[in-house]
Design an enzyme around this catalytic site. Structure first.
Site, PDB file in Angstrom:
ATOM      1  N   ARG A   1       0.979  -1.175   0.097  1.00  0.00           N
ATOM      2  CA  ARG A   1       0.034  -0.081  -0.100  1.00  0.00           C
ATOM      3  C   ARG A   1       0.914   1.347   0.076  1.00  0.00           C
ATOM      4  NH1 ARG A   1       1.648   1.739   4.571  1.00  0.00           N
ATOM      5  NH2 ARG A   1       1.781   0.231   6.331  1.00  0.00           N
ATOM      6  N   GLY A   2       0.126   2.264  -0.063  1.00  0.00           N
ATOM      7  CA  GLY A   2       0.857   3.605  -0.019  1.00  0.00           C
ATOM      8  C   GLY A   2       1.310   3.950   1.604  1.00  0.00           C
TER       9      GLY A   2
ATOM     10  N   THR B   1       3.595   1.215   9.452  1.00  0.00           N
ATOM     11  CA  THR B   1       2.367   1.026  10.514  1.00  0.00           C
ATOM     12  C   THR B   1       2.115  -0.065  11.232  1.00  0.00           C
ATOM     13  OG1 THR B   1       1.034   2.329   8.678  1.00  0.00           O
ATOM     14  CG2 THR B   1      -0.112   1.066  10.343  1.00  0.00           C
TER      15      THR B   1
ATOM     16  N   CYS C   1       3.898   6.248  10.293  1.00  0.00           N
ATOM     17  CA  CYS C   1       3.793   6.949   9.256  1.00  0.00           C
ATOM     18  C   CYS C   1       4.609   7.775   9.329  1.00  0.00           C
ATOM     19  CB  CYS C   1       2.189   7.455   9.212  1.00  0.00           C
ATOM     20  SG  CYS C   1       1.035   6.182   9.449  1.00  0.00           S
TER      21      CYS C   1
ATOM     22  N   ALA D   1      -5.254   5.491  11.211  1.00  0.00           N
ATOM     23  CA  ALA D   1      -4.204   5.617   9.979  1.00  0.00           C
ATOM     24  C   ALA D   1      -5.205   5.301   8.404  1.00  0.00           C
ATOM     25  CB  ALA D   1      -3.345   4.743  10.240  1.00  0.00           C
ATOM     26  N   ILE D   2      -4.332   5.840   7.679  1.00  0.00           N
ATOM     27  CA  ILE D   2      -5.110   5.437   6.410  1.00  0.00           C
ATOM     28  C   ILE D   2      -3.966   5.051   5.349  1.00  0.00           C
ATOM     29  CG2 ILE D   2      -6.460   6.257   4.193  1.00  0.00           C
ATOM     30  CD1 ILE D   2      -8.297   7.961   5.917  1.00  0.00           C
TER      31      ILE D   2
ATOM     32  N   PHE E   1      -8.175   1.473   6.255  1.00  0.00           N
ATOM     33  CA  PHE E   1      -7.760   2.503   7.512  1.00  0.00           C
ATOM     34  C   PHE E   1      -8.071   1.462   8.669  1.00  0.00           C
ATOM     35  CE2 PHE E   1     -12.403   1.963   6.852  1.00  0.00           C
ATOM     36  CZ  PHE E   1     -12.740   1.533   8.138  1.00  0.00           C
TER      37      PHE E   1
END
Length: 230
Positions: free
Chosen positions: A80-81, A85, A183, A152-153, A166
């Protein structure tokens, strides 16, 4: 860049899956990959998947090894971007496998709509939260009066079908975040609903999120008409 308004007339109902048992991260990643391909091929319905993981650190595509301070748990490349995390018990994760071909081909507005969905749901539990310019995640005021991250996303989009999503801290062990710079932001702390004095169960969170899901989907439906706020 936003496309023309999506045609929502053929969109089928979204499947909701809410897990009570912890799901290992590698298994979830494999299932997301499979479902993403099936949705893209028209062989499966879209999915919103609510779950928790055993303790794990995940690395996004922009992860910087210097931000892996103490790898006390397994570290997995997520695809993911974003950066590093933490996921673990007490943190509720929402994975979204949605077809943006039908919901507006605008990733920025997709992320913005997720943020709004989470922020509004937190408000239902008496927690004021917000976006912060230049900082990824969902932010609130901690018990010491300082800003802290509560959610977080991180998303990935392949063939305009989404993956990942998320996470929101209900009642995780916040010391586990100390193994990374969450992050990539080290100036602010991490908090949870429990730390803020809000006792919220998995089921209560999922039900509140589901109750606001149509607002989230309606926001996506407006994407192509320039309705994404900044």
């Amino acid at each position: 860049m936003a496309s023309s308004a999506p045609d929502t007339s053929t969109i089928r109902p979204i499947e909701w899956r809410c897990e009570n048992a912890q799901v290992p991260y590698r298994r979830a990643l494999s299932e997301m990959e499979t479902r993403n391909a099936a949705v893209s091929a028209g062989e499966a319905d879209e999915l919103i998947w609510m779950l928790e993981h055993p303790p794990v650190y995940t690395a996004g595509t922009s992860a910087d090894i210097s931000e892996l301070v103490d790898p006390r748990f397994e570290v997995i490349e997520a695809g993911r971007g974003g950066r590093y995390t933490y996921h673990g018990p007490g943190q509720r994760v929402g994975y979204l496998m949605l077809d943006l071909n039908k919901r507006g081909k605008d990733v920025r507005c997709f992320v913005h709509s997720i943020e709004g969905w989470v922020i509004d749901t937190l408000a239902d539990f008496g927690v004021e939260a917000w976006r912060a310019e230049g900082r990824v995640g969902i932010w609130t005021q901690d018990i010491d009066g300082r800003e802290a991250k509560i959610g977080a996303i991180g998303v990935r989009v392949r063939r305009w079908v989404t993956m990942h999503g998320f996470s929101v801290n209900l009642d995780p062990d916040l010391s586990h975040f100390g193994g990374i710079v969450p992050c990539g932001i080290d100036e602010f702390g991490v908090t949870s609903l429990a730390k803020l004095g809000k006792a919220v169960t998995q089921d209560e969170w999922d039900e509140a999120l589901m109750a606001r899901s149509q607002e989230f989907l309606d926001a996506l439906a407006k994407t192509g008409r320039g309705a994404c706020a900044t």
